[in-house]
Write a protein that holds these residues in place. Sequence first.
Motif, PDB file in Angstrom:
ATOM      1  N   VAL A  21      52.705  -9.559  93.781  1.00  0.00           N
ATOM      2  CA  VAL A  21      52.013  -9.809  92.516  1.00  0.00           C
ATOM      3  C   VAL A  21      50.923 -10.844  92.768  1.00  0.00           C
ATOM      4  O   VAL A  21      51.183 -11.889  93.379  1.00  0.00           O
ATOM      5  CB  VAL A  21      53.032 -10.347  91.479  1.00  0.00           C
ATOM      6  N   THR A  22      49.702 -10.549  92.319  1.00  0.00           N
ATOM      7  CA  THR A  22      48.602 -11.510  92.541  1.00  0.00           C
ATOM      8  C   THR A  22      47.784 -11.797  91.282  1.00  0.00           C
ATOM      9  O   THR A  22      46.958 -12.709  91.305  1.00  0.00           O
ATOM     10  CB  THR A  22      47.634 -11.016  93.645  1.00  0.00           C
ATOM     11  N   MET A  78      50.394 -11.277  85.642  1.00  0.00           N
ATOM     12  CA  MET A  78      51.724 -10.956  86.161  1.00  0.00           C
ATOM     13  C   MET A  78      52.421 -12.203  86.710  1.00  0.00           C
ATOM     14  O   MET A  78      53.628 -12.381  86.532  1.00  0.00           O
ATOM     15  CB  MET A  78      51.631  -9.870  87.239  1.00  0.00           C
ATOM     16  N   LEU A  79      51.654 -13.067  87.378  1.00  0.00           N
ATOM     17  CA  LEU A  79      52.248 -14.306  87.902  1.00  0.00           C
ATOM     18  C   LEU A  79      52.809 -15.134  86.751  1.00  0.00           C
ATOM     19  O   LEU A  79      53.911 -15.681  86.837  1.00  0.00           O
ATOM     20  CB  LEU A  79      51.205 -15.110  88.690  1.00  0.00           C
ATOM     21  N   GLY A  80      52.057 -15.183  85.667  1.00  0.00           N
ATOM     22  CA  GLY A  80      52.496 -15.925  84.486  1.00  0.00           C
ATOM     23  C   GLY A  80      53.743 -15.326  83.866  1.00  0.00           C
ATOM     24  O   GLY A  80      54.664 -16.043  83.459  1.00  0.00           O
ATOM     25  N   HIS A 105      63.615 -22.299  87.184  1.00  0.00           N
ATOM     26  CA  HIS A 105      63.063 -23.295  88.112  1.00  0.00           C
ATOM     27  C   HIS A 105      61.949 -22.709  88.980  1.00  0.00           C
ATOM     28  O   HIS A 105      61.784 -23.102  90.143  1.00  0.00           O
ATOM     29  CB  HIS A 105      64.178 -23.864  88.994  1.00  0.00           C
ATOM     30  N   GLY A 106      61.188 -21.762  88.405  1.00  0.00           N
ATOM     31  CA  GLY A 106      60.098 -21.163  89.172  1.00  0.00           C
ATOM     32  C   GLY A 106      58.801 -21.114  88.391  1.00  0.00           C
ATOM     33  O   GLY A 106      57.947 -20.258  88.637  1.00  0.00           O
ATOM     34  N   LYS A 107      58.649 -22.065  87.452  1.00  0.00           N
ATOM     35  CA  LYS A 107      57.447 -22.049  86.594  1.00  0.00           C
ATOM     36  C   LYS A 107      56.157 -22.201  87.400  1.00  0.00           C
ATOM     37  O   LYS A 107      55.104 -21.745  86.985  1.00  0.00           O
ATOM     38  CB  LYS A 107      57.521 -23.164  85.541  1.00  0.00           C
ATOM     39  N   PHE A 108      56.262 -22.857  88.576  1.00  0.00           N
ATOM     40  CA  PHE A 108      55.072 -23.074  89.421  1.00  0.00           C
ATOM     41  C   PHE A 108      54.532 -21.766  90.005  1.00  0.00           C
ATOM     42  O   PHE A 108      53.428 -21.739  90.543  1.00  0.00           O
ATOM     43  CB  PHE A 108      55.399 -24.074  90.541  1.00  0.00           C
ATOM     44  N   ILE A 109      55.272 -20.678  89.885  1.00  0.00           N
ATOM     45  CA  ILE A 109      54.770 -19.369  90.337  1.00  0.00           C
ATOM     46  C   ILE A 109      53.464 -19.031  89.606  1.00  0.00           C
ATOM     47  O   ILE A 109      52.586 -18.370  90.149  1.00  0.00           O
ATOM     48  CB  ILE A 109      55.835 -18.258  90.108  1.00  0.00           C
ATOM     49  N   ALA A 110      53.339 -19.516  88.371  1.00  0.00           N
ATOM     50  CA  ALA A 110      52.135 -19.229  87.579  1.00  0.00           C
ATOM     51  C   ALA A 110      50.874 -19.754  88.254  1.00  0.00           C
ATOM     52  O   ALA A 110      49.785 -19.209  88.071  1.00  0.00           O
ATOM     53  CB  ALA A 110      52.283 -19.822  86.178  1.00  0.00           C
ATOM     54  N   LEU A 168      58.508  -6.214  86.605  1.00  0.00           N
ATOM     55  CA  LEU A 168      57.929  -5.651  87.837  1.00  0.00           C
ATOM     56  C   LEU A 168      57.959  -4.127  87.859  1.00  0.00           C
ATOM     57  O   LEU A 168      57.358  -3.510  88.736  1.00  0.00           O
ATOM     58  CB  LEU A 168      58.699  -6.185  89.062  1.00  0.00           C
ATOM     59  N   GLY A 169      58.692  -3.537  86.938  1.00  0.00           N
ATOM     60  CA  GLY A 169      58.795  -2.070  86.902  1.00  0.00           C
ATOM     61  C   GLY A 169      59.726  -1.511  87.967  1.00  0.00           C
ATOM     62  O   GLY A 169      59.646  -0.338  88.328  1.00  0.00           O
ATOM     63  N   ALA A 170      60.635  -2.350  88.460  1.00  0.00           N
ATOM     64  CA  ALA A 170      61.591  -1.890  89.478  1.00  0.00           C
ATOM     65  C   ALA A 170      62.658  -1.015  88.821  1.00  0.00           C
ATOM     66  O   ALA A 170      62.973  -1.207  87.645  1.00  0.00           O
ATOM     67  CB  ALA A 170      62.243  -3.093  90.142  1.00  0.00           C
TER      68      ALA A 170
END
Length: 163
Positions: free
Chosen positions: A50-51, A55-57, A65-70, A126-128
């Motif tokens: 994801v780029t 989607m990152l948001g 604990h993964g808010k920094f992914i944004a 993600l549509g998995a």
Amino acid sequence: MDAITALKTRHSVRAFENRPIPREILEDIVDCGRLAASAINIQPWEFVVVTTPEMLGQVAGATDHGKFIAQAAACIAVVTQSTKYYLEDGSAATENMLVAAHAHGVGTCWVAGDKKTYAPEVCRILGAPEEYRLVSLIALGYPAEDPQKTKRPLSDVLHWGKY
Ligand SMILES: Cc1cc2nc3c(=O)[nH]c(=O)nc-3n(C[C@H](O)[C@H](O)[C@H](O)COP(=O)(O)O)c2cc1C
């Protein structure tokens, strides 16, 4: 960077520069993930890269604990079929990618997937396929910090011959 240096100098990075990671580097990182050891060589994994900020948001927002992914340049989700050793296989692939990314100068942080209540929601975003497991999310980007975690010394954890 040789493998031993990469393994010994990798640290989790949660703050990233605002610049993209070239596609061929992301592809090479995933290539290193797909070559990981796998029980009975089933290779139950799929890797979703994801780029886009949208989607990152969305992915970041679903985690605790993964808010920094944004703010990351990319996120790789490791999703697997529900095989007996899905967690070991997916974790092996994840660690390979953390080290490969570091060797490319890209910082990463493993964000929990398996066992988290948000795992099905992230899979949906993600549509998995519904029956797939989210093993991990990897936040990636050029490091804007250089954190050093304390590790237990070798003499504490190494037992020659017997515990
Ligand atoms: C299974 C697993 C789940 C993790 N989940 C998170 C997470 O949700 N958020 C986070 O910020 N770090 C997460 N981490 C990263 C750890 O906090 C980190 O690896 C640990 O503090 C050691 O630091 P190092 O990676 O720099 O050696 C996770 C690591 C593992 C192996």
